[in-house]
Design a protein around this motif. Structure first.
Motif, PDB file in Angstrom:
ATOM      1  N   LYS A 138      32.691  13.032  28.629  1.00 48.55           N
ATOM      2  CA  LYS A 138      33.329  13.539  27.593  1.00 48.55           C
ATOM      3  C   LYS A 138      32.995  12.504  26.387  1.00 48.55           C
ATOM      4  O   LYS A 138      32.782  13.077  25.161  1.00 48.55           O
ATOM      5  CB  LYS A 138      34.692  13.664  28.063  1.00 48.55           C
ATOM      6  N   GLU A 139      33.324  11.336  26.617  1.00 51.57           N
ATOM      7  CA  GLU A 139      33.183  10.442  25.313  1.00 51.57           C
ATOM      8  C   GLU A 139      31.565  10.204  24.954  1.00 51.57           C
ATOM      9  O   GLU A 139      31.399  10.265  23.846  1.00 51.57           O
ATOM     10  CB  GLU A 139      33.998   8.959  25.876  1.00 51.57           C
ATOM     11  N   LYS A 140      30.706  10.082  25.818  1.00 49.91           N
ATOM     12  CA  LYS A 140      29.167  10.266  25.529  1.00 49.91           C
ATOM     13  C   LYS A 140      28.704  11.383  24.830  1.00 49.91           C
ATOM     14  O   LYS A 140      28.172  11.270  23.699  1.00 49.91           O
ATOM     15  CB  LYS A 140      28.526  10.000  26.790  1.00 49.91           C
ATOM     16  N   LEU A 141      29.375  12.576  25.237  1.00 41.92           N
ATOM     17  CA  LEU A 141      28.996  13.889  24.344  1.00 41.92           C
ATOM     18  C   LEU A 141      29.657  13.703  23.129  1.00 41.92           C
ATOM     19  O   LEU A 141      29.014  14.104  22.103  1.00 41.92           O
ATOM     20  CB  LEU A 141      29.454  14.899  25.188  1.00 41.92           C
ATOM     21  N   ALA A 142      30.841  13.310  22.981  1.00 42.46           N
ATOM     22  CA  ALA A 142      31.602  13.172  21.714  1.00 42.46           C
ATOM     23  C   ALA A 142      30.934  12.507  20.855  1.00 42.46           C
ATOM     24  O   ALA A 142      30.768  12.580  19.649  1.00 42.46           O
ATOM     25  CB  ALA A 142      33.012  12.800  21.898  1.00 42.46           C
ATOM     26  N   VAL A 143      30.555  11.157  21.247  1.00 41.63           N
ATOM     27  CA  VAL A 143      29.894  10.280  20.194  1.00 41.63           C
ATOM     28  C   VAL A 143      28.436  10.798  19.923  1.00 41.63           C
ATOM     29  O   VAL A 143      27.963  10.968  18.620  1.00 41.63           O
ATOM     30  CB  VAL A 143      29.636   8.969  21.080  1.00 41.63           C
ATOM     31  N   MET A 144      27.838  11.200  20.731  1.00 35.76           N
ATOM     32  CA  MET A 144      26.280  11.789  20.650  1.00 35.76           C
ATOM     33  C   MET A 144      26.439  12.930  19.603  1.00 35.76           C
ATOM     34  O   MET A 144      25.618  12.945  18.742  1.00 35.76           O
ATOM     35  CB  MET A 144      25.582  12.219  21.792  1.00 35.76           C
TER      36      MET A 144
END
Length: 280
Positions: A138-144
């Protein structure tokens, strides 16, 4: 309270605003902002520090005018010129936020004799494996998601339609609850994201892992969907002699959301004696 002894000099095409006490003889604090801000981000900080320190601020080149993107090497060269010009005989304190942390960390690691201390806000070991491991899907997708949006906005604005790029940028700033007035925000400010994701201006592939030779005060907002530092790095910083960490109940723009607590912490830490890490 008003800002004292205000002057502006131009160094390699970049305006540097100098304010406060003891310029050239006392401790100088060099302030670097991030996205989507300008040197105006530090207005309140200058008011809080001006009676004790000389304060130097600049808007990152390209954020309002100038080159479309400034490489990591070029930014470090510019910072070296600025520091050597305004404080030739003493190392400076770096006060950093967001992308200012990434550029400022690299400068401090390349030129450790020119930096006595670092105050960093909300971005820590940004390129570490420890941070990447702590982010879930979830965090990786949000940052990306938000960073790629801004990188594409820069590319569209740079090559095709400045108005489209700026509209995209302002929309993301609203979604991220950025305190900067929309009329001051444009696609020009997005080039660090284009460096990160599209390799513009050489990107950040040669950026060093964050390991500072000087004391660090790291202040971060606790109320965010994800952090820009790993828990391992935070613990290591807190345990390092002369360094300290402080979490405040707010989001990314700590100096705007919690100015009293932030400025008191910075003043107190800078007023404390510097510990020699080599003797620890």
């Amino acid at each position: 309270m008003t800002v004292s002894n205000e002057s502006v000099m131009t160094i390699n095409g970049t305006e540097v605003c100098l304010q406060g006490c003891g310029l050239g003889v006392g401790q100088t604090v060099v302030m670097l902002h991030g996205w989507p801000d300008t040197r105006a981000l530090w207005d309140g900080t200058v008011l809080a520090l001006q009676d004790r320190f000389a304060c130097a601020r600049l808007t990152l080149p390209g954020f309002e005018q100038g080159p479309s993107a400034t490489s990591l090497d070029e930014m470090c060269d510019l910072l070296r010129q600025i520091v050597d010009r305004i404080s030739p005989d003493q190392a400076v304190v770096l006060l950093l936020h967001d992308w200012g942390c990434i550029f400022g960390y690299e400068f401090a690691m390349r030129h450790p004799t020119r930096v006595s201390r670092v105050v960093a806000v909300d971005v820590g070991d940004h390129n570490s494996r420890a941070l990447l491991r702590e982010w879930g899907a979830k965090e990786k997708l949000a940052v990306m998601g938000y960073q790629l949006w801004l990188a594409v906005a820069w590319l569209l604005g740079h090559r095709f339609s400045p108005s489209t790029g700026t509209r995209m940028t302002r929309a993301m700033a609203r979604w991220l609850r950025c305190p900067t007035p929309p009329e001051r925000i444009s696609h020009l400010m997005n080039y660090p994201y284009a460096m990160q994701w599209l390799g513009a201006a050489g990107g950040f592939k040669h950026a060093s892992q964050v390991k500072l030779a000087m004391p660090l005060l790291f202040v971060y907002g606790e109320r965010k969907p994800f952090m820009f530092h790993s828990s391992k790095w935070l613990a290591q910083t807190a345990a390092t002699p002369g360094s300290a960490v402080l979490g405040l109940p707010c989001g990314h723009w700590v100096m705007v959301s919690r100015p009293e607590a932030f400025h008191a912490a910075v003043r107190d830490w800078l007023d404390a004696p510097t510990l020699d890490r080599s003797a620890a």
